[in-house]
Design a protein around this motif. Sequence first.
Motif, mmCIF file in Angstrom:
data_model
loop_
_atom_site.group_PDB
_atom_site.id
_atom_site.type_symbol
_atom_site.label_atom_id
_atom_site.label_comp_id
_atom_site.label_asym_id
_atom_site.label_seq_id
_atom_site.Cartn_x
_atom_site.Cartn_y
_atom_site.Cartn_z
ATOM 1 N N GLN A 117 0.857 -1.188 0.000
ATOM 2 C CA GLN A 117 0.000 0.000 0.000
ATOM 3 C C GLN A 117 0.888 1.231 0.000
ATOM 4 O O GLN A 117 1.927 1.260 0.672
ATOM 5 C CB GLN A 117 -0.913 0.037 1.231
ATOM 6 N N ARG A 128 0.879 5.578 0.367
ATOM 7 C CA ARG A 128 0.157 6.760 0.835
ATOM 8 C C ARG A 128 1.103 7.948 0.711
ATOM 9 O O ARG A 128 2.276 7.839 1.039
ATOM 10 C CB ARG A 128 -0.284 6.568 2.292
ATOM 11 N N ASP A 173 -5.564 8.542 0.199
ATOM 12 C CA ASP A 173 -6.602 7.610 0.639
ATOM 13 C C ASP A 173 -7.287 8.082 1.928
ATOM 14 O O ASP A 173 -7.801 7.290 2.697
ATOM 15 C CB ASP A 173 -6.041 6.197 0.803
ATOM 16 N N GLN A 187 -9.617 5.522 3.904
ATOM 17 C CA GLN A 187 -10.269 4.586 2.992
ATOM 18 C C GLN A 187 -9.443 3.297 2.994
ATOM 19 O O GLN A 187 -8.288 3.290 2.578
ATOM 20 C CB GLN A 187 -10.333 5.186 1.591
ATOM 21 N N VAL A 188 -10.038 2.211 3.475
ATOM 22 C CA VAL A 188 -9.339 0.938 3.646
ATOM 23 C C VAL A 188 -9.866 -0.087 2.653
ATOM 24 O O VAL A 188 -11.077 -0.329 2.600
ATOM 25 C CB VAL A 188 -9.528 0.409 5.094
ATOM 26 N N PRO A 189 -8.972 -0.711 1.848
ATOM 27 C CA PRO A 189 -9.438 -1.778 0.966
ATOM 28 C C PRO A 189 -9.919 -2.974 1.791
ATOM 29 O O PRO A 189 -9.256 -3.379 2.744
ATOM 30 C CB PRO A 189 -8.202 -2.152 0.141
ATOM 31 N N TYR A 190 -11.101 -3.502 1.424
ATOM 32 C CA TYR A 190 -11.658 -4.622 2.181
ATOM 33 C C TYR A 190 -12.516 -5.482 1.255
ATOM 34 O O TYR A 190 -13.543 -5.025 0.755
ATOM 35 C CB TYR A 190 -12.491 -4.108 3.355
ATOM 36 N N ASP A 199 -13.676 -4.083 -1.967
ATOM 37 C CA ASP A 199 -14.397 -2.818 -1.815
ATOM 38 C C ASP A 199 -13.542 -1.870 -0.987
ATOM 39 O O ASP A 199 -12.413 -2.198 -0.619
ATOM 40 C CB ASP A 199 -15.742 -3.079 -1.123
ATOM 41 N N THR A 200 -14.065 -0.713 -0.674
ATOM 42 C CA THR A 200 -13.358 0.248 0.170
ATOM 43 C C THR A 200 -14.267 0.649 1.318
ATOM 44 O O THR A 200 -15.426 1.018 1.101
ATOM 45 C CB THR A 200 -12.964 1.506 -0.639
ATOM 46 N N GLU A 255 -14.628 3.150 4.802
ATOM 47 C CA GLU A 255 -14.092 4.335 5.452
ATOM 48 C C GLU A 255 -14.130 4.108 6.957
ATOM 49 O O GLU A 255 -15.180 3.763 7.516
ATOM 50 C CB GLU A 255 -14.893 5.585 5.072
#
Length: 183
Positions: free
Chosen positions: A93, A95, A113, A134-137, A140-141, A143
């Motif tokens: 990741q 940032r 992000d 905003q976290v990828p999961y 999806d993303t 918050e």
Amino acid sequence: MRNLWQPIKTKILAVICLFMLSACSAPDVSLYANNEPKFELEKFFSGSLTAHGILKNRSGEVIRYFNATLEGRWENGVGTLTEEFLFDDGEIQNRTWTMTPDENGQYIATANDVTGFGEARIAGNALFMDYILQVPYKGDTLEVRVDDRMYMVKDGVVMNESVMTKFGFEVGYLSIVIQKVKN
């Protein structure tokens, strides 16, 4: 007899609620104003740094760990901090933070992000910042709100603790050590 006890029960309940609310309030960064060494944002986040951390789920179980490289630079008082995180499962990741001083001597921080901005408040050896990440999961993303608490424990070393919440509920915890790279 029931009517006689009702006002007393109400007062006891009010005192208990006030106690619980005060126990949940977080300390303000100003509590650390006299602590040393002083956290100088422009000095610490300048040049090369490394970070090493763990991510815990809401029950406290370590679910991921990571190592990161950071590079900070400042131009005309505005800082840029690029971060590359390598997680234990191979995920990478990136940032990039931009830190701009405000009129109160604190900093407004934005990142690729982060939804909106975070306000970095600094006092003594501490830096507190609250923001929406905003976290990828699962493709999806999500918050999540992040409450970052950084403490300079010695020159060149910062401990970072973060609590992540969603809808007011704690969903994760980060613990990170950030170190300046000696040249």
